[in-house]
Scaffold this motif. Structure first.
Motif, PDB file in Angstrom:
ATOM      1  N   GLU A 227       5.111 -24.193  71.083  1.00  0.00           N
ATOM      2  CA  GLU A 227       5.075 -25.649  71.232  1.00  0.00           C
ATOM      3  C   GLU A 227       5.131 -26.310  69.859  1.00  0.00           C
ATOM      4  O   GLU A 227       5.820 -27.304  69.663  1.00  0.00           O
ATOM      5  CB  GLU A 227       3.811 -26.058  71.977  1.00  0.00           C
ATOM      6  N   TYR A 228       4.367 -25.746  68.908  1.00  0.00           N
ATOM      7  CA  TYR A 228       4.432 -26.232  67.537  1.00  0.00           C
ATOM      8  C   TYR A 228       4.016 -25.116  66.598  1.00  0.00           C
ATOM      9  O   TYR A 228       3.304 -24.189  66.974  1.00  0.00           O
ATOM     10  CB  TYR A 228       3.566 -27.474  67.317  1.00  0.00           C
ATOM     11  N   CYS A 229       4.498 -25.189  65.398  1.00  0.00           N
ATOM     12  CA  CYS A 229       4.090 -24.320  64.306  1.00  0.00           C
ATOM     13  C   CYS A 229       4.411 -25.076  63.035  1.00  0.00           C
ATOM     14  O   CYS A 229       5.576 -25.372  62.753  1.00  0.00           O
ATOM     15  CB  CYS A 229       4.811 -22.983  64.342  1.00  0.00           C
ATOM     16  N   PHE A 230       3.374 -25.429  62.278  1.00  0.00           N
ATOM     17  CA  PHE A 230       3.620 -26.222  61.075  1.00  0.00           C
ATOM     18  C   PHE A 230       2.573 -25.917  60.008  1.00  0.00           C
ATOM     19  O   PHE A 230       1.491 -25.425  60.291  1.00  0.00           O
ATOM     20  CB  PHE A 230       3.621 -27.720  61.390  1.00  0.00           C
ATOM     21  N   ILE A 231       2.979 -26.214  58.782  1.00  0.00           N
ATOM     22  CA  ILE A 231       2.081 -26.174  57.628  1.00  0.00           C
ATOM     23  C   ILE A 231       1.878 -27.617  57.214  1.00  0.00           C
ATOM     24  O   ILE A 231       2.849 -28.333  56.980  1.00  0.00           O
ATOM     25  CB  ILE A 231       2.686 -25.359  56.480  1.00  0.00           C
ATOM     26  N   LYS A 232       0.638 -28.061  57.162  1.00  0.00           N
ATOM     27  CA  LYS A 232       0.357 -29.453  56.826  1.00  0.00           C
ATOM     28  C   LYS A 232      -0.411 -29.512  55.508  1.00  0.00           C
ATOM     29  O   LYS A 232      -1.378 -28.798  55.305  1.00  0.00           O
ATOM     30  CB  LYS A 232      -0.456 -30.122  57.924  1.00  0.00           C
ATOM     31  N   SER A 233       0.041 -30.391  54.641  1.00  0.00           N
ATOM     32  CA  SER A 233      -0.622 -30.630  53.373  1.00  0.00           C
ATOM     33  C   SER A 233      -1.337 -31.975  53.474  1.00  0.00           C
ATOM     34  O   SER A 233      -0.702 -33.021  53.450  1.00  0.00           O
ATOM     35  CB  SER A 233       0.405 -30.642  52.241  1.00  0.00           C
ATOM     36  N   VAL A 234      -2.662 -31.937  53.600  1.00  0.00           N
ATOM     37  CA  VAL A 234      -3.441 -33.163  53.708  1.00  0.00           C
ATOM     38  C   VAL A 234      -3.530 -33.836  52.341  1.00  0.00           C
ATOM     39  O   VAL A 234      -3.346 -35.032  52.214  1.00  0.00           O
ATOM     40  CB  VAL A 234      -4.847 -32.867  54.280  1.00  0.00           C
ATOM     41  N   ASN A 235      -3.813 -33.043  51.324  1.00  0.00           N
ATOM     42  CA  ASN A 235      -3.799 -33.518  49.950  1.00  0.00           C
ATOM     43  C   ASN A 235      -3.471 -32.320  49.062  1.00  0.00           C
ATOM     44  O   ASN A 235      -3.104 -31.264  49.569  1.00  0.00           O
ATOM     45  CB  ASN A 235      -5.125 -34.208  49.567  1.00  0.00           C
ATOM     46  N   ARG A 236      -3.622 -32.439  47.774  1.00  0.00           N
ATOM     47  CA  ARG A 236      -3.244 -31.344  46.884  1.00  0.00           C
ATOM     48  C   ARG A 236      -4.111 -30.105  47.044  1.00  0.00           C
ATOM     49  O   ARG A 236      -3.681 -29.006  46.732  1.00  0.00           O
ATOM     50  CB  ARG A 236      -3.302 -31.809  45.432  1.00  0.00           C
ATOM     51  N   SER A 237      -5.324 -30.274  47.517  1.00  0.00           N
ATOM     52  CA  SER A 237      -6.223 -29.130  47.596  1.00  0.00           C
ATOM     53  C   SER A 237      -6.464 -28.634  49.014  1.00  0.00           C
ATOM     54  O   SER A 237      -7.025 -27.568  49.189  1.00  0.00           O
ATOM     55  CB  SER A 237      -7.565 -29.480  46.952  1.00  0.00           C
ATOM     56  N   TYR A 238      -6.042 -29.359  50.049  1.00  0.00           N
ATOM     57  CA  TYR A 238      -6.308 -28.930  51.421  1.00  0.00           C
ATOM     58  C   TYR A 238      -5.006 -28.833  52.205  1.00  0.00           C
ATOM     59  O   TYR A 238      -4.359 -29.834  52.485  1.00  0.00           O
ATOM     60  CB  TYR A 238      -7.266 -29.901  52.123  1.00  0.00           C
ATOM     61  N   LYS A 239      -4.618 -27.589  52.504  1.00  0.00           N
ATOM     62  CA  LYS A 239      -3.437 -27.303  53.316  1.00  0.00           C
ATOM     63  C   LYS A 239      -3.856 -26.346  54.413  1.00  0.00           C
ATOM     64  O   LYS A 239      -4.728 -25.502  54.213  1.00  0.00           O
ATOM     65  CB  LYS A 239      -2.343 -26.660  52.469  1.00  0.00           C
ATOM     66  N   TYR A 240      -3.221 -26.488  55.571  1.00  0.00           N
ATOM     67  CA  TYR A 240      -3.547 -25.586  56.671  1.00  0.00           C
ATOM     68  C   TYR A 240      -2.307 -25.315  57.500  1.00  0.00           C
ATOM     69  O   TYR A 240      -1.295 -26.007  57.394  1.00  0.00           O
ATOM     70  CB  TYR A 240      -4.674 -26.152  57.533  1.00  0.00           C
ATOM     71  N   ILE A 241      -2.413 -24.256  58.308  1.00  0.00           N
ATOM     72  CA  ILE A 241      -1.341 -23.904  59.226  1.00  0.00           C
ATOM     73  C   ILE A 241      -1.891 -23.940  60.644  1.00  0.00           C
ATOM     74  O   ILE A 241      -3.037 -23.555  60.880  1.00  0.00           O
ATOM     75  CB  ILE A 241      -0.742 -22.524  58.878  1.00  0.00           C
ATOM     76  N   SER A 242      -1.083 -24.445  61.562  1.00  0.00           N
ATOM     77  CA  SER A 242      -1.446 -24.491  62.984  1.00  0.00           C
ATOM     78  C   SER A 242      -0.249 -24.054  63.809  1.00  0.00           C
ATOM     79  O   SER A 242       0.891 -24.334  63.440  1.00  0.00           O
ATOM     80  CB  SER A 242      -1.847 -25.905  63.406  1.00  0.00           C
ATOM     81  N   LEU A 243      -0.532 -23.377  64.917  1.00  0.00           N
ATOM     82  CA  LEU A 243       0.529 -23.025  65.844  1.00  0.00           C
ATOM     83  C   LEU A 243      -0.022 -22.889  67.248  1.00  0.00           C
ATOM     84  O   LEU A 243      -1.212 -22.644  67.437  1.00  0.00           O
ATOM     85  CB  LEU A 243       1.282 -21.760  65.428  1.00  0.00           C
ATOM     86  N   LYS A 244       0.873 -23.090  68.227  1.00  0.00           N
ATOM     87  CA  LYS A 244       0.505 -22.926  69.627  1.00  0.00           C
ATOM     88  C   LYS A 244       1.647 -22.219  70.333  1.00  0.00           C
ATOM     89  O   LYS A 244       2.785 -22.669  70.288  1.00  0.00           O
ATOM     90  CB  LYS A 244       0.235 -24.270  70.297  1.00  0.00           C
ATOM     91  N   ALA A 245       1.325 -21.094  70.974  1.00  0.00           N
ATOM     92  CA  ALA A 245       2.297 -20.322  71.738  1.00  0.00           C
ATOM     93  C   ALA A 245       2.028 -20.523  73.218  1.00  0.00           C
ATOM     94  O   ALA A 245       0.926 -20.229  73.691  1.00  0.00           O
ATOM     95  CB  ALA A 245       2.211 -18.849  71.375  1.00  0.00           C
ATOM     96  N   ASN A 246       3.016 -21.033  73.922  1.00  0.00           N
ATOM     97  CA  ASN A 246       2.919 -21.183  75.382  1.00  0.00           C
ATOM     98  C   ASN A 246       3.404 -19.892  76.029  1.00  0.00           C
ATOM     99  O   ASN A 246       4.535 -19.477  75.809  1.00  0.00           O
ATOM    100  CB  ASN A 246       3.773 -22.350  75.859  1.00  0.00           C
ATOM    101  N   ILE A 247       2.547 -19.277  76.833  1.00  0.00           N
ATOM    102  CA  ILE A 247       2.879 -18.009  77.483  1.00  0.00           C
ATOM    103  C   ILE A 247       3.180 -18.290  78.951  1.00  0.00           C
ATOM    104  O   ILE A 247       2.380 -18.919  79.648  1.00  0.00           O
ATOM    105  CB  ILE A 247       1.724 -17.006  77.335  1.00  0.00           C
ATOM    106  N   TYR A 248       4.333 -17.798  79.407  1.00  0.00           N
ATOM    107  CA  TYR A 248       4.774 -18.089  80.761  1.00  0.00           C
ATOM    108  C   TYR A 248       4.465 -16.977  81.753  1.00  0.00           C
ATOM    109  O   TYR A 248       4.404 -17.225  82.945  1.00  0.00           O
ATOM    110  CB  TYR A 248       6.278 -18.382  80.770  1.00  0.00           C
ATOM    111  N   GLU A 249       4.289 -15.749  81.296  1.00  0.00           N
ATOM    112  CA  GLU A 249       3.976 -14.630  82.177  1.00  0.00           C
ATOM    113  C   GLU A 249       2.534 -14.203  81.933  1.00  0.00           C
ATOM    114  O   GLU A 249       2.266 -13.305  81.143  1.00  0.00           O
ATOM    115  CB  GLU A 249       4.929 -13.464  81.928  1.00  0.00           C
ATOM    116  N   VAL A 250       1.611 -14.857  82.574  1.00  0.00           N
ATOM    117  CA  VAL A 250       0.194 -14.519  82.427  1.00  0.00           C
ATOM    118  C   VAL A 250      -0.280 -13.824  83.690  1.00  0.00           C
ATOM    119  O   VAL A 250       0.287 -14.041  84.756  1.00  0.00           O
ATOM    120  CB  VAL A 250      -0.659 -15.778  82.142  1.00  0.00           C
TER     121      VAL A 250
END
Length: 171
Positions: A43-66
């Motif tokens: 659904e999403y996968c990104f690297i976000k830079s909030v400021n020069r010292s705080y960066k993070y990565i987030s992702l969400k995988a939608n699974i269809y065969e559960v």
């Protein structure tokens, strides 16, 4: 005599701060390859830079065969010399190994995957900060400065489903 001791103390604090702040982990970019779009999508996968010292990565995988009852992954760290070459780290089945301890701390604090099978929900990595990884890769597992690639290949029922590559720099 007191003046020399004060100068020495200031020098120790100054050089201690330089050494402490010398290593820095930063996300550079990422690639995601979905091998089986009928099984999952991101659904999403990104690297976000909030400021020069705080960066993070987030992702969400939608699974269809559960539910997923049989999953595995291959994880690899590569360092760039002329091309990306794998780094060999002795692995053991206990959490005394720094890489396994890192993976366990990431799954406990930043994902919803810290439980046994079956997985019957979407998988989320929520705001994994670069400072957390910097502490592990520069203090606990002292990697030298350079460009690195963290590759993971994800399998379900022994079928390759997705590949995630995160590129970073330790300076």
């Amino acid at each position: 005599m007191y003046f020399k001791a004060e100068k020495f103390f200031v020098l120790v604090i100054f050089f201690g701060n330089i050494i402490e702040n010398a290593s820095k982990f930063e996300f550079a970019w990422h690639l995601i390859f979905v091998k089986d779009p009928a099984f999952l999508s991101f659904e999403y996968c990104f690297i976000k830079s909030v400021n020069r010292s705080y960066k993070y990565i987030s992702l969400k995988a939608n699974i269809y065969e559960v539910p997923i009852t049989n999953e595995s992954a291959k994880l690899q760290i590569s360092r760039r010399f002329r091309s990306y070459m794998p780094i060999t780290i002795a692995a053991s089945q206990n959490l005394a190994n720094p890489m396994l301890r890192l993976l366990e701390e990431i799954t406990t604090n930043y994902t919803n995957t810290n439980h046994k099978c079956p997985y019957d929900h979407d998988l989320v990595v929520d705001r994994l900060p670069s400072q957390f990884l910097s502490e592990h890769f520069t203090n606990i597992l002292p990697l030298p400065p350079g460009d690195y690639s963290f590759n993971s290949i994800w399998y379900s029922k022994n079928i390759e489903r997705a590949t995630i590559c995160i590129y970073s720099t330790i300076s």
